[in-house]
Design an enzyme around this catalytic site. Sequence first.
Site, PDB file in Angstrom:
ATOM      1  CE  LYS A   1      -4.221  -1.786   2.150  1.00  0.00           C
ATOM      2  NZ  LYS A   1      -4.163  -3.058   1.764  1.00  0.00           N
TER       3      LYS A   1
ATOM      4  CD  GLU B   1      -5.035   5.541   4.450  1.00  0.00           C
ATOM      5  OE1 GLU B   1      -4.504   5.351   3.314  1.00  0.00           O
ATOM      6  OE2 GLU B   1      -6.308   4.916   4.765  1.00  0.00           O
TER       7      GLU B   1
ATOM      8  CG  HIS C   1     -12.619  -4.340   7.326  1.00  0.00           C
ATOM      9  ND1 HIS C   1     -13.055  -3.008   7.409  1.00  0.00           N
ATOM     10  CD2 HIS C   1     -12.351  -4.754   8.698  1.00  0.00           C
ATOM     11  CE1 HIS C   1     -12.909  -2.567   8.653  1.00  0.00           C
ATOM     12  NE2 HIS C   1     -12.583  -3.522   9.589  1.00  0.00           N
TER      13      HIS C   1
ATOM     14  NE  ARG D   1      -7.042 -10.230  -6.124  1.00  0.00           N
ATOM     15  CZ  ARG D   1      -8.148  -9.869  -5.913  1.00  0.00           C
ATOM     16  NH1 ARG D   1      -9.304  -9.739  -6.623  1.00  0.00           N
ATOM     17  NH2 ARG D   1      -8.555  -9.209  -4.722  1.00  0.00           N
TER      18      ARG D   1
END
Length: 495
Positions: free
Chosen positions: A115, A199, A234, A291
């Site tokens: 990330k 974040e 999630h 993908r």
Amino acid sequence: MKKLLVANRGEIALRVMRSAREMGIKTVAVYSDADRNALHVRYADEAVYIGPAPSNQSYLIGAKIIDACHKTGAEAIHPGYGFLSENADFARQVRNAGLVLIGPSPEAMEVMGNKLSAKAAALKYNIPMVPGTEEAISNVSEAKKRATEVGFPILIKAAAGGGGKGMRIVDKVEDFEEQMSLAVSEATSAFGDGSVFIERYVSSPRHIEIQVLGDTHGNIVHLFERDCSVQRRHQKVVEEAPSSVLTPALRAEMGKCAVDVARSVNYTGAGTVEFIMDENLNFYFLEMNTRLQVEHPVSELITGVDLVKEQIKVARGEAISFKQEDLAITGHAMELRVYAEDPANDFLPDIGTLQTYKTPKGPGVRVDDGFEQGMEIPIYYDPMIAKLITYGKDREEAIERMIRAIDEYEITGITTTLGFGKFVMQHEAFTTGNFDTHFVKKYFNPEVLAKTDDGEAKIAALIMSKLMASGKRNGDTLAVTTSETSNWVKNRKAL
């Protein structure tokens, strides 16, 4: 390309094989002990056994996949999703073996697989980012200082993570040290990498993702967005295309950003750029999945593009045959992931035998699955049974068809997410488009499904009493079926 090996199982293996067959390409299946009698094994032109049921002894062993190619003469490998689909080391092994991987380069996988490096690549094109750190943080006191600067609540995220692992929401500074320690520990356990970053926490986010497609000639297009905001743990359960909240201008802006993210790594093949969007429709880059996505069918239905065929064409070196201006959204599509899970018990996986398995049919209904009646749901793999997809001229018709399709879907022997899917489709927050990723937490209560089951059981009992009364009048002998043995009640409880 005359022969293609599909390095996967279940519905995605069948999905790839069907498009390959339409293109005149022979297919090779691989299978473990648990999948000897699987539908994808029977459908393929050839099949190669690759080991015991656990995936780390079969589907995750790259050397076995490559060896199966050499044995059968397959020239290319389609990894599907999951397993080895985003494994850069495997991609290099495939390339070094003189084979073609139907997917992006290993270099693109590596950048977007982390990330932090993905954020660094996206920043080259000034893609909007959630305020936070742009590098991994391991020093707790420094991390706490940065978190305070960003402002609580904050989100601690694993750099190598996915699926909600290594992720912690921290509401106040007093909880920070404990939650960071837990996030690092979980990330290390799940990914072998304890790197985390910080974040600002977007409290009411929509999960919007953009389908992209790139070729080896420098062409990159986007195929519009999908809204994947209905999630549990999630992870997505319901997806739709297009989103109910995007304006044409916002759609174009997000599409350009997605194309730029793909361009930052010279992306080839099909991929997905994911964003989170706040209540004011501000969007921020989240990550890129290198993908094909589980939810790709909804994009296919609104654009008329077969993404698997396009992947294969790109891998053969062909240029994308259409331009961005050639694409348009037609109609609306919904997808429900039909999991072998119990929504009334925190969506815990269920296993067992599909005693009854009958799929819905009719206008605007598509079912991508890899099971049939009598088959076992194995414990070793993801519990998804099928993807139920509906298409309509607009969102309302797509929802109506999904409700009808759920009612027609007959599954007994295991508990599934079908009942939860119907709950979503009928909930006012969903039908009005006024929902976010907290839909389950805000609105879903297992008692809702229990009440539905009780009501259906009462209907069954009423029907039985009337039948028995009729039988007595006619002098017939009836076999009494209780709610514990009734296939009808079992079937409805599985919905």
